[in-house]
Design an enzyme around this catalytic site. Structure first.
Site, short mmCIF file in Angstrom:
data_model
loop_
_atom_site.label_atom_id
_atom_site.label_comp_id
_atom_site.label_asym_id
_atom_site.label_seq_id
_atom_site.Cartn_x
_atom_site.Cartn_y
_atom_site.Cartn_z
N GLU A 145 0.57 -1.18 0.50
CA GLU A 145 -0.08 -0.31 -0.20
C GLU A 145 1.28 0.95 0.42
O GLU A 145 1.84 1.24 1.20
CB GLU A 145 -1.44 -0.08 1.15
CG GLU A 145 -2.63 1.15 1.41
CD GLU A 145 -2.54 1.36 2.80
OE1 GLU A 145 -3.19 0.57 3.31
OE2 GLU A 145 -2.68 2.29 3.17
N GLU A 150 -2.14 11.76 2.09
CA GLU A 150 -3.28 11.86 3.64
C GLU A 150 -2.23 12.62 5.15
O GLU A 150 -2.00 13.35 4.90
CB GLU A 150 -2.16 10.11 4.19
CG GLU A 150 -3.30 9.25 5.63
CD GLU A 150 -2.62 8.37 5.62
OE1 GLU A 150 -4.07 7.27 5.76
OE2 GLU A 150 -2.07 7.52 5.16
#
Length: 651
Positions: A145, A150
């Protein structure tokens, strides 16, 4: 070591070095070519909308594409950018469903390359929010991932995080503008991952106030680098569409070390979303100076805030100008062709079953067939609502004599629930509706696996009309019988004497013994979904098949009353066949006929039952598809009642 061996080893080492150097130089000499891009409407049309429960346990309700468009959560702005926001008008119950938002995902998976996202606006620094632009493999965490953008709550600096399985260390002395706070990407040491904290202004309110900017990620088999460029500092090579990473300067994150990136990070799909609270934002809610309505629970305080302050989330939206994918030596045209050929999802596939005049026909199933020419005397199942609504009785007439190798074509139209049912009630002295000399089952003692229109065995079970019952059922490998009233292949129990074969319109020989009613039940083949041929997970289109799973249903007892002056005994049987539906399931339709046997006067006097029987094919159909099941049953009931009353009167 012998001199020759030494020279050989040294030579091999030199050759290997030369090959590696040549490969490196070739790669360095290559330039990135645009392989794929999205902007404006293509985000709505070419990405999937995720509308299930949030895997990160957020206080959110992800909506589908239709709802998102109708409610204005996604749209194309006047400037051509893509807007993706959240509901900022509804006050919610903290114990009910979460705030409405959108999560979109690419339809395909991508590997190494250069990925560039131009963002005009990202969700601001707002308590309870957790926006992200990230990628993930099919098998998490083994396929990895990559969290490119973010942040949570009031954060104003981006956090770049990698996750994978096992151990994956990136603690090398890599030059970057961000700060490496955790060097272990593998789950072996927890779920934190390897983390790089970006520079201030790379996220949230400061990012938006500066007019947005561009993020670029270069992903190779040895490293992952991520750059952030404010709007005023975008490299010229990026603006021109000819990116040169050597001119990008120092990346904000440079993740490289002993980790095998080729093994730990496989093909990924890209995701853009905005969730609320959840495993990260909710658990650190108190650390962000956000209001704590429940001092004992940061998570509950987060949920309470998100539910009761809708206006706070007006700025929690993405506005994206474009996302572009660059790869070495791959042009946009060739990439699109490869993507279409290998990763696109087929919504509907036309499947053809070519039948030969053999008992065991082959059933080829071509992949992604778009057109199938139909030979003469072919019956085709309609696949659209209009076709089903306008079927004529021509599709349910008796079968003409076939001269060639007919075919049965079945088209499947995705998730259609339309159904084609054909029911025939014959009041004449008919026992079987034949197909052709080459494809009909024997009427008495014939081959039970004789093909129907070349397809082995329509699902048939017949009530015995002889002293020794022998109901026969045959299986078919591909498509079942289509909606044709006289196209059912039936097998009648063998009677004493010479076996007779029913052809396209005549009975070759007459049985020498009268049929006697011995049963009041008929077996019908039932469809089992488990027998349906399936396509793979990305392609649809299959032929419905069925195996015989007999069940018993009652039928009227055979009449022993003399018909037409009491000189004959009438016995009835029903044959069932499965009619395929576009959804891959089938329904059973019954064909009922009367077999009449008339002994001679001498036989009646002597008590010896040696007469002749006549079997004729029906000449017309009493009713055809288009009627409701209730109307069909009414027709059968009235006809049957009239017949019984007539026989009783004659008796």
């Amino acid at each position: 070591m012998a001199p020759s061996s030494l020279f050989l080893s040294v030579g091999s080492l030199i050759a290997s070095s030369l090959v590696s150097a040549t490969a490196l130089e070739a790669r360095q000499s290559q330039t990135y070519q645009l392989a794929e891009s999205w902007q404006g409407e293509s985000f709505i049309n070419d990405w999937n909308f995720f509308d299930r429960a949030d895997p990160t346990n957020g206080y959110v309700t992800y909506v589908n594409q239709s709802f998102a468009e109708q409610s204005g959560l996604v749209k194309v702005t006047q400037s051509g950018s893509f807007y993706m926001g959240v509901d900022y008008e509804s006050t919610l119950n903290p114990n009910g469903p979460g705030r409405e938002s959108v999560r979109i995902e690419t339809k395909n998976y991508y590997t190494e390359g250069l990925y560039v996202i131009d963002i005009e606006h990202m969700p601001g620094s707002i308590c309870g929010t957790w926006p992200a632009f990230w990628s993930v493999g099919k098998d998490w965490p083994n396929d990895g991932e990559i969290d490119i953008i973010e942040g949570v709550n009031l954060q104003k600096a981006n956090k770049i995080v990698l996750h994978t399985s096992g151990s994956c260390d990136v603690s090398g002395s890599n030059d970057m503008t961000g700060t490496l706070s955790s060097s272990e990407c593998g789950e072996a040491s927890g779920t934190v991952g390897c983390v790089v904290k970006g520079t201030n202004g790379s996220s949230g309110d400061p990012f938006n106030e500066a007019g947005g900017g561009v993020y670029a990620m270069e992903w190779t088999d040895t490293f992952i680098k991520i750059w952030f460029f404010p709007r005023s500092q975008i490299p010229a090579s990026l603006s021109s569409g000819n990116p040169d990473t050597s001119s990008f300067g120092t990346p904000m994150a440079h993740l490289q070390g002993s980790c095998d990136f080729a093994e730990r990070f496989k093909a990924q799909k890209f995701i853009i979303d905005t969730t609320f609270c959840g495993d990260w934002a909710g658990n650190v809610f108190a650390e962000s100076t956000c209001p704590m309505s429940d001092p004992s629970s940061p998570m509950q305080s987060c949920v309470n805030y998100v539910a009761q302050n809708p206006a706070a989330f007006k700025e929690a939206y993405w506005e994206i100008n474009s996302i572009k994918v660059y790869q070495y030596g791959v042009s946009a045209a060739s990439s699109a062709a490869v993507s279409q050929a290998t990763a696109s999802k087929v919504e509907g596939t036309l499947v053809s079953v070519q039948a030969a005049n053999t008992a065991t026909p082959t059933v080829p199933v071509p992949a992604e067939t778009t057109a199938v020419p139909q030979p003469a005397q072919t019956n085709t199942v309609a696949t659209s609502a209009a076709d089903y609504a306008t079927q004529s009785s021509a599709e349910t007439t008796t079968v003409p004599a076939a001269t060639g190798a007919p075919s049965v074509s079945a088209a499947e139209g995705g998730d259609s629930e339309l159904e084609s049912t054909s029911t025939v009630y014959v009041t004449s002295t008919t026992t079987i509706c034949p197909v052709a000399e080459s494809s009909s089952a024997a009427a008495a003692g014939g081959k039970k696996d004789a093909p129907f229109n070349g397809v082995s065995g329509a699902e048939v079970a017949a009530t015995s009309v002889a002293a020794a019952p022998a109901a026969a059922t045959s299986e078919h490998p591909g498509a079942d019988a289509i909606a044709n009233s006289a196209a059912a292949t039936s097998t009648v129990a063998k009677s004493e004497g010479v076996a007779s074969q029913l052809t396209a319109g005549a009975l070759s020989e007459i049985p020498t013994a009268p049929p006697e009613p011995v049963s009041q039940a008929v077996s019908t083949g039932s469809f089992d979904d488990s027998d349906t041929a399936q396509g793979d997970s990305e392609e649809h289109g299959s032929i419905a098949s069925a195996s015989a799973a007999p069940s018993t249903i009652p039928v009227p007892a055979s009449s022993s009353a003399a018909a037409l002056g009491g000189s004959s005994i009438a016995s009835s049987f029903a044959s069932s066949r499965l009619v395929p539906r576009p959804t891959g399931s089938s329904t059973a339709a019954s064909v009922t006929a009367i077999a009449t046997w008339s002994p001679t006067a001498g036989e009646r006097a002597s008590g010896t039952a040696k007469g002749s029987a006549t079997l004729t094919a029906p000449s017309e159909v009493v009713f055809t598809p288009g009627l409701s099941n209730g109307a069909n049953r009414m027709s059968v009931g009235l006809s049957g009642l009239i017949g019984v009353m007539f026989i009783a009167a004659l008796a």
